[in-house]
Design a protein around this motif. Structure first.
Motif, short mmCIF file in Angstrom:
data_model
loop_
_atom_site.label_atom_id
_atom_site.label_comp_id
_atom_site.label_asym_id
_atom_site.label_seq_id
_atom_site.Cartn_x
_atom_site.Cartn_y
_atom_site.Cartn_z
N TYR A 32 0.91 -1.18 0.09
CA TYR A 32 -0.18 0.02 -0.05
C TYR A 32 0.92 1.18 0.00
O TYR A 32 1.87 1.33 0.91
CB TYR A 32 -0.77 0.01 1.18
N ALA A 33 0.31 2.18 -0.94
CA ALA A 33 0.84 3.63 -0.54
C ALA A 33 0.28 4.06 0.64
O ALA A 33 -0.88 3.81 0.83
CB ALA A 33 0.47 4.27 -1.90
N ILE A 34 0.86 4.76 1.26
CA ILE A 34 0.35 5.61 2.47
C ILE A 34 0.30 7.10 2.43
O ILE A 34 1.05 7.93 2.03
CB ILE A 34 1.15 5.28 3.78
N GLY A 35 -0.93 7.37 2.79
CA GLY A 35 -1.09 8.95 2.87
C GLY A 35 -1.25 9.46 4.40
O GLY A 35 -1.94 8.91 5.17
N TRP A 36 -0.90 10.63 4.78
CA TRP A 36 -1.07 11.41 5.92
C TRP A 36 -1.97 12.59 5.63
O TRP A 36 -1.80 13.38 4.71
CB TRP A 36 0.14 11.85 6.57
N PHE A 37 -3.10 12.54 6.32
CA PHE A 37 -4.10 13.72 6.22
C PHE A 37 -4.14 14.36 7.74
O PHE A 37 -3.99 13.87 8.67
CB PHE A 37 -5.49 13.29 5.71
N ARG A 38 -4.93 15.47 7.63
CA ARG A 38 -5.28 16.05 8.76
C ARG A 38 -6.55 17.20 8.58
O ARG A 38 -6.62 17.32 7.65
CB ARG A 38 -4.24 17.11 9.45
N GLN A 39 -7.24 17.12 9.62
CA GLN A 39 -8.44 17.93 9.83
C GLN A 39 -8.47 18.83 10.89
O GLN A 39 -8.38 18.60 11.98
CB GLN A 39 -9.68 16.91 9.41
N SER A 53 4.33 2.66 -2.03
CA SER A 53 4.43 1.28 -1.57
C SER A 53 5.92 0.99 -0.81
O SER A 53 6.54 0.30 0.10
CB SER A 53 3.88 0.30 -2.26
N SER A 54 6.99 1.44 -2.06
CA SER A 54 8.30 0.90 -1.82
C SER A 54 9.24 1.89 -1.17
O SER A 54 10.16 1.56 -0.58
CB SER A 54 8.95 0.92 -3.11
N GLY A 55 8.60 3.16 -0.82
CA GLY A 55 9.33 4.16 -0.16
C GLY A 55 10.08 5.00 -1.15
O GLY A 55 10.77 5.80 -0.65
N GLY A 56 10.04 4.99 -2.39
CA GLY A 56 10.85 5.30 -3.40
C GLY A 56 10.61 6.56 -3.69
O GLY A 56 11.19 7.42 -4.27
N GLY A 102 -1.18 2.23 -4.62
CA GLY A 102 -1.02 3.41 -5.07
C GLY A 102 -1.19 3.85 -6.49
O GLY A 102 -2.12 3.19 -7.26
N GLY A 103 -0.68 5.08 -6.93
CA GLY A 103 -0.89 5.45 -8.40
C GLY A 103 -2.08 6.47 -8.53
O GLY A 103 -2.13 6.99 -9.70
N GLY A 104 -2.91 6.76 -7.46
CA GLY A 104 -3.94 7.75 -7.55
C GLY A 104 -3.71 9.16 -7.23
O GLY A 104 -2.36 9.40 -7.12
N THR A 105 -4.36 9.76 -7.35
CA THR A 105 -4.02 11.35 -6.85
C THR A 105 -4.12 11.43 -5.38
O THR A 105 -4.95 11.51 -4.62
CB THR A 105 -5.25 12.16 -7.54
N TYR A 110 -10.76 9.91 -1.15
CA TYR A 110 -11.45 8.75 -1.74
C TYR A 110 -10.59 7.94 -2.56
O TYR A 110 -10.96 6.49 -2.96
CB TYR A 110 -12.59 9.21 -2.77
N GLU A 111 -9.41 8.15 -2.73
CA GLU A 111 -8.48 7.17 -3.52
C GLU A 111 -7.84 6.08 -2.49
O GLU A 111 -7.46 4.86 -2.81
CB GLU A 111 -7.30 7.85 -3.77
N TYR A 112 -8.24 6.48 -0.98
CA TYR A 112 -7.77 5.25 0.06
C TYR A 112 -8.73 4.24 0.23
O TYR A 112 -9.89 4.52 0.40
CB TYR A 112 -7.10 6.10 1.08
#
Length: 125
Positions: A32-39, A53-56, A102-105, A110-112
């Motif tokens: 999985y690609a990982i995103g951090w969000f805040r609200q 996902s690879s960290g690259g 991964g690969g989304g915007t 909603y990509e997650y």
């Protein structure tokens, strides 16, 4: 049960640092690609940072570039967000989210596929 759990939030003075962690259980974070969000109160959820996902490859919101660093340890099934030079504007609930393949915007929630419950970060003197 597939779960993401954030930790490391808290109260810090302006200019201080925090390190957030996102731990996965029930699945391998390495796919999985990982995103951090805040609200922040009264505001929409915004993308803060992203790692493939690879960290690259990584991405950052302009407001945190040079201050935040995202990293991952797939062997430990964790992703971290090191936050330095914190400002009151960084206050909010921070969430990690997993995007299979991964690969989304990356800025679009909603990509997650999975979300954690969030951890509160408060920057105040």
């Amino acid at each position: 049960q597939l779960q993401l759990v954030e930790s490391g939030g808290g109260l810090v003075q302006p200019g201080g640092s925090l390190r957030l962690s996102c731990a996965a259980s029930g699945f391998s974070l390495g796919y999985y690609a990982i995103g951090w969000f805040r609200q922040a109160p009264g505001k929409e959820r915004e993308g803060v940072s992203y790692i493939t996902s690879s960290g690259g490859s990584t991405n950052y919101a302009d407001s945190v570039k040079g201050r935040f660093t995202i990293s991952r340890d797939n062997a430990k099934n964790t992703v971290s967000l090191q936050m330095n030079s914190l400002e009151p504007e960084d206050t909010g609930i921070y969430y990690c989210a997993a995007d299979f393949g991964g690969g989304g915007t990356w800025r679009l929630p909603y990509e997650y596929d999975f979300w954690g419950q969030g951890t509160q970060v408060t920057v105040s003197s």
